[in-house]
Structures are given as C-alpha cells and as structure tokens.
Design a protein around this motif. Structure first.
Motif, PDB file in Angstrom:
ATOM      1  N   SER A  82       0.901  -1.154   0.198  1.00 43.06           N
ATOM      2  CA  SER A  82      -0.014   0.080   0.083  1.00 43.06           C
ATOM      3  C   SER A  82       0.869   1.116  -0.149  1.00 43.06           C
ATOM      4  O   SER A  82       0.484   2.106  -0.688  1.00 43.06           O
ATOM      5  CB  SER A  82      -0.891  -0.116   1.155  1.00 43.06           C
ATOM      6  N   THR A  83       1.947   1.108   0.815  1.00 36.24           N
ATOM      7  CA  THR A  83       2.941   2.262   0.946  1.00 36.24           C
ATOM      8  C   THR A  83       3.647   2.328  -0.502  1.00 36.24           C
ATOM      9  O   THR A  83       3.779   3.547  -1.116  1.00 36.24           O
ATOM     10  CB  THR A  83       3.985   2.177   1.784  1.00 36.24           C
ATOM     11  N   ALA A  84       4.018   1.219  -1.268  1.00 32.44           N
ATOM     12  CA  ALA A  84       4.424   1.399  -2.539  1.00 32.44           C
ATOM     13  C   ALA A  84       3.427   1.831  -3.717  1.00 32.44           C
ATOM     14  O   ALA A  84       3.813   2.730  -4.464  1.00 32.44           O
ATOM     15  CB  ALA A  84       4.980   0.062  -2.946  1.00 32.44           C
ATOM     16  N   HIS A  85       2.453   1.700  -3.574  1.00 32.45           N
ATOM     17  CA  HIS A  85       1.215   2.230  -4.324  1.00 32.45           C
ATOM     18  C   HIS A  85       1.315   3.676  -4.159  1.00 32.45           C
ATOM     19  O   HIS A  85       1.075   4.370  -5.262  1.00 32.45           O
ATOM     20  CB  HIS A  85      -0.013   1.374  -3.992  1.00 32.45           C
ATOM     21  N   GLU A  86       1.171   4.086  -3.135  1.00 29.91           N
ATOM     22  CA  GLU A  86       0.857   5.207  -2.670  1.00 29.91           C
ATOM     23  C   GLU A  86       2.080   6.128  -3.208  1.00 29.91           C
ATOM     24  O   GLU A  86       1.985   7.192  -3.865  1.00 29.91           O
ATOM     25  CB  GLU A  86       1.101   5.883  -0.960  1.00 29.91           C
ATOM     26  N   ILE A  87       3.441   5.642  -3.269  1.00 28.48           N
ATOM     27  CA  ILE A  87       4.357   6.417  -3.802  1.00 28.48           C
ATOM     28  C   ILE A  87       4.306   6.377  -5.589  1.00 28.48           C
ATOM     29  O   ILE A  87       4.667   7.456  -5.878  1.00 28.48           O
ATOM     30  CB  ILE A  87       5.662   5.776  -3.391  1.00 28.48           C
ATOM     31  N   CYS A  88       4.059   5.274  -5.972  1.00 35.04           N
ATOM     32  CA  CYS A  88       3.765   5.348  -7.458  1.00 35.04           C
ATOM     33  C   CYS A  88       2.691   6.267  -7.968  1.00 35.04           C
ATOM     34  O   CYS A  88       2.876   6.903  -8.971  1.00 35.04           O
ATOM     35  CB  CYS A  88       3.391   3.998  -8.037  1.00 35.04           C
ATOM     36  N   VAL A  89       1.684   6.603  -7.296  1.00 35.24           N
ATOM     37  CA  VAL A  89       0.634   7.490  -7.454  1.00 35.24           C
ATOM     38  C   VAL A  89       1.117   8.913  -7.394  1.00 35.24           C
ATOM     39  O   VAL A  89       1.068   9.776  -8.306  1.00 35.24           O
ATOM     40  CB  VAL A  89      -0.605   7.312  -6.710  1.00 35.24           C
ATOM     41  N   THR A 130      -5.129  13.196  -6.119  1.00 29.51           N
ATOM     42  CA  THR A 130      -5.972  13.606  -5.078  1.00 29.51           C
ATOM     43  C   THR A 130      -7.499  12.747  -5.492  1.00 29.51           C
ATOM     44  O   THR A 130      -7.730  12.223  -4.457  1.00 29.51           O
ATOM     45  CB  THR A 130      -6.465  15.013  -5.344  1.00 29.51           C
ATOM     46  N   TRP A 131      -7.682  12.302  -6.759  1.00 24.47           N
ATOM     47  CA  TRP A 131      -8.612  11.612  -6.941  1.00 24.47           C
ATOM     48  C   TRP A 131      -8.509  10.224  -6.396  1.00 24.47           C
ATOM     49  O   TRP A 131      -9.339   9.482  -5.905  1.00 24.47           O
ATOM     50  CB  TRP A 131      -8.860  11.481  -8.537  1.00 24.47           C
ATOM     51  N   LEU A 132      -7.241   9.580  -6.750  1.00 16.66           N
ATOM     52  CA  LEU A 132      -6.898   8.144  -6.290  1.00 16.66           C
ATOM     53  C   LEU A 132      -6.842   8.181  -4.689  1.00 16.66           C
ATOM     54  O   LEU A 132      -6.911   7.073  -4.312  1.00 16.66           O
ATOM     55  CB  LEU A 132      -5.607   7.792  -7.265  1.00 16.66           C
ATOM     56  N   THR A 133      -6.455   9.156  -4.076  1.00 18.03           N
ATOM     57  CA  THR A 133      -6.167   9.245  -2.499  1.00 18.03           C
ATOM     58  C   THR A 133      -7.369   9.592  -1.744  1.00 18.03           C
ATOM     59  O   THR A 133      -7.232   9.558  -0.573  1.00 18.03           O
ATOM     60  CB  THR A 133      -4.942   9.848  -2.128  1.00 18.03           C
ATOM     61  N   TRP A 145      -0.140  -3.366  -6.368  1.00 18.96           N
ATOM     62  CA  TRP A 145       0.422  -3.557  -7.548  1.00 18.96           C
ATOM     63  C   TRP A 145      -0.427  -4.002  -8.682  1.00 18.96           C
ATOM     64  O   TRP A 145      -0.227  -3.841  -9.746  1.00 18.96           O
ATOM     65  CB  TRP A 145       1.850  -4.355  -7.549  1.00 18.96           C
ATOM     66  N   ALA A 146      -1.679  -4.698  -8.320  1.00 22.03           N
ATOM     67  CA  ALA A 146      -2.576  -5.038  -9.287  1.00 22.03           C
ATOM     68  C   ALA A 146      -3.106  -3.735  -9.924  1.00 22.03           C
ATOM     69  O   ALA A 146      -3.823  -4.030 -11.028  1.00 22.03           O
ATOM     70  CB  ALA A 146      -3.903  -5.894  -8.345  1.00 22.03           C
ATOM     71  N   VAL A 147      -3.091  -2.686  -9.340  1.00 26.47           N
ATOM     72  CA  VAL A 147      -3.744  -1.472  -9.980  1.00 26.47           C
ATOM     73  C   VAL A 147      -2.550  -0.908 -10.766  1.00 26.47           C
ATOM     74  O   VAL A 147      -1.656  -0.174  -9.979  1.00 26.47           O
ATOM     75  CB  VAL A 147      -4.557  -0.474  -8.726  1.00 26.47           C
ATOM     76  N   THR A 148      -2.757  -0.644 -12.032  1.00 28.81           N
ATOM     77  CA  THR A 148      -1.656   0.046 -12.766  1.00 28.81           C
ATOM     78  C   THR A 148      -2.309   1.086 -13.461  1.00 28.81           C
ATOM     79  O   THR A 148      -3.335   1.583 -13.099  1.00 28.81           O
ATOM     80  CB  THR A 148      -1.205  -1.234 -14.123  1.00 28.81           C
ATOM     81  N   SER A 149      -1.286   2.107 -13.958  1.00 26.20           N
ATOM     82  CA  SER A 149      -1.818   3.083 -14.863  1.00 26.20           C
ATOM     83  C   SER A 149      -2.737   2.847 -15.797  1.00 26.20           C
ATOM     84  O   SER A 149      -3.740   3.731 -16.062  1.00 26.20           O
ATOM     85  CB  SER A 149      -0.502   3.934 -15.266  1.00 26.20           C
TER      86      SER A 149
END
Length: 169
Positions: A82-89, A130-133, A145-149
């Motif tokens: 979840s932290t890695a996802h947040e950094i990718c966003v 902002t939309w994603l968070t 990681w299942a959620v990609t751009s």
C-alpha cells in the motif's frame, strides 16, 4: 522516428448516443510513462491527436521507469504494498506535470473539473493523485501492484462514461 503504438476501445452504445447528440464524445488516453523520455513524443502526440475523431481528450500519464524503480525498492526493502502504491501515485503526479508541459495542455488536478470539459477541442492532462487518494469513485480500487496506470485509465474512462479509451505505449 517510431510511431506511437495505440490500443483503442470504443463504447458502442455511447458512440450511438454521441452521433445522436445525446452526449459529448470523451476520450481518455493513457500515455505510457516510458514515452516521456522519447525525444519525438511532443511531435508524435500532436500528429496522433490530429488523426483522431473530434472528442474532448483527457490524458493520464503512467509512472514508467519510476514504477519499476519503486517495484524493485519495495521488494528489496520490504516496503508495504500500500505504501509502494501511494508512492507510485505520487510519481504519476510528477509525470502528469511533465506530460502537460510536453503536450502544451493544462494539467487538471480536480476530478470535478473533468465534468466541465465540453468541447472536442478540449485537451487536458489529469493529475489523478487527489482522485486516487480520497475520492469515493476510487474507494474500491485496491492499493496494490494489481492497480496499474492502465487500469486507472480504464476506471477513469468508466467513471466518466467516456466513449473511447486509448493506451499509448
């Protein structure tokens, strides 16, 4: 120069509604983050836009090499998914600003502003951070990681009831 590779999906029922003037055509275009280092991107993107049917166009930039760097760091340092996802966003926010600069488009950060896009001449880059968070429309998206751009672009297209989704790689 290599041409942009694209994959496109069109919503048939929406296409009929557009043709009968019941709804405006909206195109969501995900631009692969790896393209942001390609020297010919500004010209290729301009040429690609000229070849498309008229539609309000919302660009979304992928994280590209930054996502791979983060994936490697997450594995090496046991960073929570979840932290890695947040950094990718956050990385996608940086690439959105870069894409807006390279494409000479406005960078829009508020999801609600996308609803005001009315003209086929409108071209914007959406910074989805902002939309994603914190937006209810994205609450069901897992922070993994299942959620990609690509899947974020598909979710945005579905949310906006876009008539077309394009993935540029």
């Amino acid at each position: 120069p290599r041409p942009l590779r694209s994959c496109s999906w069109q919503r048939n029922t929406c296409k009929e509604a557009v043709e009968s003037n019941l709804m405006k055509p909206i195109r969501v275009v995900k631009v692969g983050g790896s393209l942001l280092t390609w020297n010919q991107l500004p010209e290729a993107l301009s040429e690609w836009r000229q070849r498309q049917e008229p539609a309000a166009t919302i660009f979304l930039a992928g994280a590209g090499p930054w996502a791979e760097l983060l994936r490697h760091a997450a594995k090496r340092f046991a960073i929570r998914e979840s932290t890695a996802h947040e950094i990718c966003v956050q990385a996608m926010s940086v690439t959105a600003s870069l894409l807006a600069t390279l494409s000479d488009c406005e960078c829009v950060r508020e999801r609600e502003r996308l609803d005001a896009i009315a003209s086929p001449a409108d071209n914007v880059v959406f910074d989805a951070q902002t939309w994603l968070t914190g937006h209810p429309e994205t609450a069901e998206l897992p922070k993994t990681w299942a959620v990609t751009s690509d899947s974020i672009a598909a979710h945005l297209a579905s949310t906006l009831k876009a008539t077309e989704l394009c993935l540029l790689k």
